[in-house]
Motif scaffolding. Sequence first.
Motif, PDB file in Angstrom:
ATOM      1  N   SER A  23      -8.664  -3.161 -23.429  1.00 51.25           N
ATOM      2  CA  SER A  23      -8.040  -2.409 -24.548  1.00 51.25           C
ATOM      3  C   SER A  23      -6.861  -3.180 -25.069  1.00 51.25           C
ATOM      4  O   SER A  23      -6.616  -3.401 -26.202  1.00 51.25           O
ATOM      5  CB  SER A  23      -7.556  -1.027 -24.131  1.00 51.25           C
ATOM      6  N   TYR A  28     -10.487  -3.028 -27.218  1.00 48.01           N
ATOM      7  CA  TYR A  28     -11.616  -2.597 -26.820  1.00 48.01           C
ATOM      8  C   TYR A  28     -11.465  -1.507 -26.067  1.00 48.01           C
ATOM      9  O   TYR A  28     -11.350  -1.385 -24.983  1.00 48.01           O
ATOM     10  CB  TYR A  28     -12.416  -3.592 -26.220  1.00 48.01           C
ATOM     11  N   ALA A  29     -11.534  -0.184 -26.591  1.00 44.21           N
ATOM     12  CA  ALA A  29     -11.504   0.974 -26.141  1.00 44.21           C
ATOM     13  C   ALA A  29     -11.893   2.213 -27.058  1.00 44.21           C
ATOM     14  O   ALA A  29     -11.794   2.154 -28.535  1.00 44.21           O
ATOM     15  CB  ALA A  29     -10.016   1.282 -25.625  1.00 44.21           C
ATOM     16  N   THR A  92     -11.111   2.792 -21.774  1.00 42.49           N
ATOM     17  CA  THR A  92     -10.893   1.499 -22.257  1.00 42.49           C
ATOM     18  C   THR A  92     -11.952   0.395 -21.514  1.00 42.49           C
ATOM     19  O   THR A  92     -12.648   1.056 -20.807  1.00 42.49           O
ATOM     20  CB  THR A  92      -9.532   0.962 -21.805  1.00 42.49           C
ATOM     21  N   SER A 142     -13.120   4.117 -32.322  1.00 42.06           N
ATOM     22  CA  SER A 142     -12.229   3.116 -31.442  1.00 42.06           C
ATOM     23  C   SER A 142     -10.701   3.255 -31.530  1.00 42.06           C
ATOM     24  O   SER A 142     -10.336   4.009 -32.563  1.00 42.06           O
ATOM     25  CB  SER A 142     -12.962   1.842 -31.890  1.00 42.06           C
TER      26      SER A 142
ATOM     27  N   LEU B  24      -2.457   0.389 -27.093  1.00 39.90           N
ATOM     28  CA  LEU B  24      -3.423   1.246 -26.406  1.00 39.90           C
ATOM     29  C   LEU B  24      -3.694   2.298 -27.350  1.00 39.90           C
ATOM     30  O   LEU B  24      -4.932   2.501 -27.281  1.00 39.90           O
ATOM     31  CB  LEU B  24      -3.032   1.807 -25.076  1.00 39.90           C
TER      32      LEU B  24
END
Lengths: 281, 281
Positions: A23, A28-29, A92, A142, B24
Motif C-alpha cells: 500500500s 496497492y490496497a 493492503t 482502491s 495509506l
Amino acid sequence: MAVYFNDQFVSNEEAKLHVADLSLQRGYAVFDFFRTVNGVPLFMDDHLDRFYASAAGLYMTINKNREELKAIVQELLQRSSLSEAGIRLMLTGGYSADSYHSMTPNLIITCNPAKTATADDFEKGYSVITYEHQRQLPHIKSINYLVAVWLQPLLKEKGADDVLYHYNNIITEFPRSNVFIVTADNILVTPARNILYGITRKHVLSLAAGYLPVEERDITLPELMNATEVFLTSTTKKIIPVLHIDNNTIGNGKPGPVTRELYRQLTTLQTNLAANEQNCH
Amino acid sequence: MAVYFNDQFVSNEEAKLHVADLSLQRGYAVFDFFRTVNGVPLFMDDHLDRFYASAAGLYMTINKNREELKAIVQELLQRSSLSEAGIRLMLTGGYSADSYHSMTPNLIITCNPAKTATADDFEKGYSVITYEHQRQLPHIKSINYLVAVWLQPLLKEKGADDVLYHYNNIITEFPRSNVFIVTADNILVTPARNILYGITRKHVLSLAAGYLPVEERDITLPELMNATEVFLTSTTKKIIPVLHIDNNTIGNGKPGPVTRELYRQLTTLQTNLAANEQNCH
C-alpha cells in the motif's frame, strides 16, 4: 479507539504498517466504509459485498468470511461505545519482498466517530467544478485518490465544495460520491459505467423507481448543465443538492422537489432500518 | 538495516506508519530511488532534484535541504555497509484528521541491498506486451502503481517481462522504465511527453547525442513495431534490449548495435563516476 489488525484487536497507537507494505510502496490496497445509525451498521451487507469484490478485483483474498467480519465490526462498535461511527475496512497488498508483487494481505478495520451531512448541509447545497479525469479501475474501491487530493488546492481557490469528473464529454462521478440529474421531462438519470457503484446510489435508485422514471446511461456535459436538478449521493453525505457547476446555476439555485423527496425517503429508510434492527435484538 | 524516519534513525522493525497516514488512506505520497556503485550514490543530485519536484508537484514540502538529505544518505550507507545499495526516499501526505487533506508529511529513507540487471540480463533481453493506459500526473513520481501491480497476473499468463503503456496510439513508457527506439534511418527516438522523466533516460540521451541523431517526440504503435531496435532504461535495469513486443520480433530478435554501444557507454560512465568519487574522498 480499538483497531482490528490481522487477527487481533490493538490500540489505535499500535495500528501501524511497516513501510514495506505494498500500500505504501505502490498504492496497492482496497477499502470500504460504512456508518452506523444509532449504533446499527447501515447497509453493511452491501458494503461487505463490495469489499470482497474490490479485493478479488486486485487478486487479493480476505481471510475472513462475512460472519467473522460482522462479528469483528460488532466488537469494535461495543468497544468504541459510539452510536454514530464510521467503520473502515482495509486490505493492503502486504509486505512485498520486491516492492512490486502482492503478498499476504494485511487486514485493518477501524472504527471512528463519523461526521455525516446534516439537514443544513442539504439546504445549503454544493457548488462544484468539473475536471477531465477518469479514475483507474473505477469499479474497484482502491486507495487511489491521488488526483482527488491533488485537486484540493484548486477547489479551495475556486471556492468549490467538490469536483465532478468527466471524460470525453461524459460525466462519471465525484471522487467519493455518485451523481444524479433530473431532466426537463422529469426523468432521473445517473451514469452507468466507468464509476464506482455506490451503495447510497443503489438505494436511491431503488427508492426512485417507485416515484419517477429512472435511467442509467451516459450523461454529456451539456445535458448536465441543462438539468433541472442535480444531486450527489454518498455514505456520509447521503444526498446533497448540486446548485452551481462551474459558472452555471442549476434550476433556480435551490434544492429541487425530486432531490428533496428522495432525501426524505432515504432518511426515513435509514432511520427505519436502524430502528427495526434494534427491535430485533 | 537502519531507516531514517522523520528526524531520527530507527531500526527496520520500527519503520512503521500509522494507518491514518494519507499514503495509506488515499495513496498520496511521492518517492525516489537511486543506487550505489561501489558504495558511491549514482546520479544522486538528479534524483534529489526529482524528489523535490515530485513533492512540490503534490504541494508537499521536504523539511530538509539537499545537504541534509545527502548527509542522511551517507549515514545510512555507512550503517548498512552495503557497496551495492538501493536508497529509497519517501514523502507521505502525513497523518490526516479527515483522511483527505494533506498534512505535515512523513519523511522516510531506507537503504537496502540493490538487485541490478546483469550483462546476462542484457543479452537475454525482454519480451513485453503493450497495454492502453495513461499514468496519472505522469511527471510526478507518486506511489500510484495500481494498474502496474494489477497487471502482473496478465504478464505472468502471457510470459511477458514487462508492459509498455500506450494511449491514443502513442507509446509512453513502462511502469518503471523509459522506452527508446532506433528507426530504420538510424535515429534514436524516445517519447517526450506524458511520461516520468527518468534519470537513466536523461544520461542515455546525453551519451547518445555524441553518437547518433536523437529525437524526443511522439512514437506511434506501428512505428514502434517497425523499429530496428527497442530498449528500455531504468535505475536498476540500466539498459535492457526489448526483443519481442506482443507477437512481433524487433529486428533479428537480438540486441542491436546501437543498444549495445549505449549500454557500453552507460556502464563505463557509471563505473568512472564511482571511481572518481572514491578518489576524491
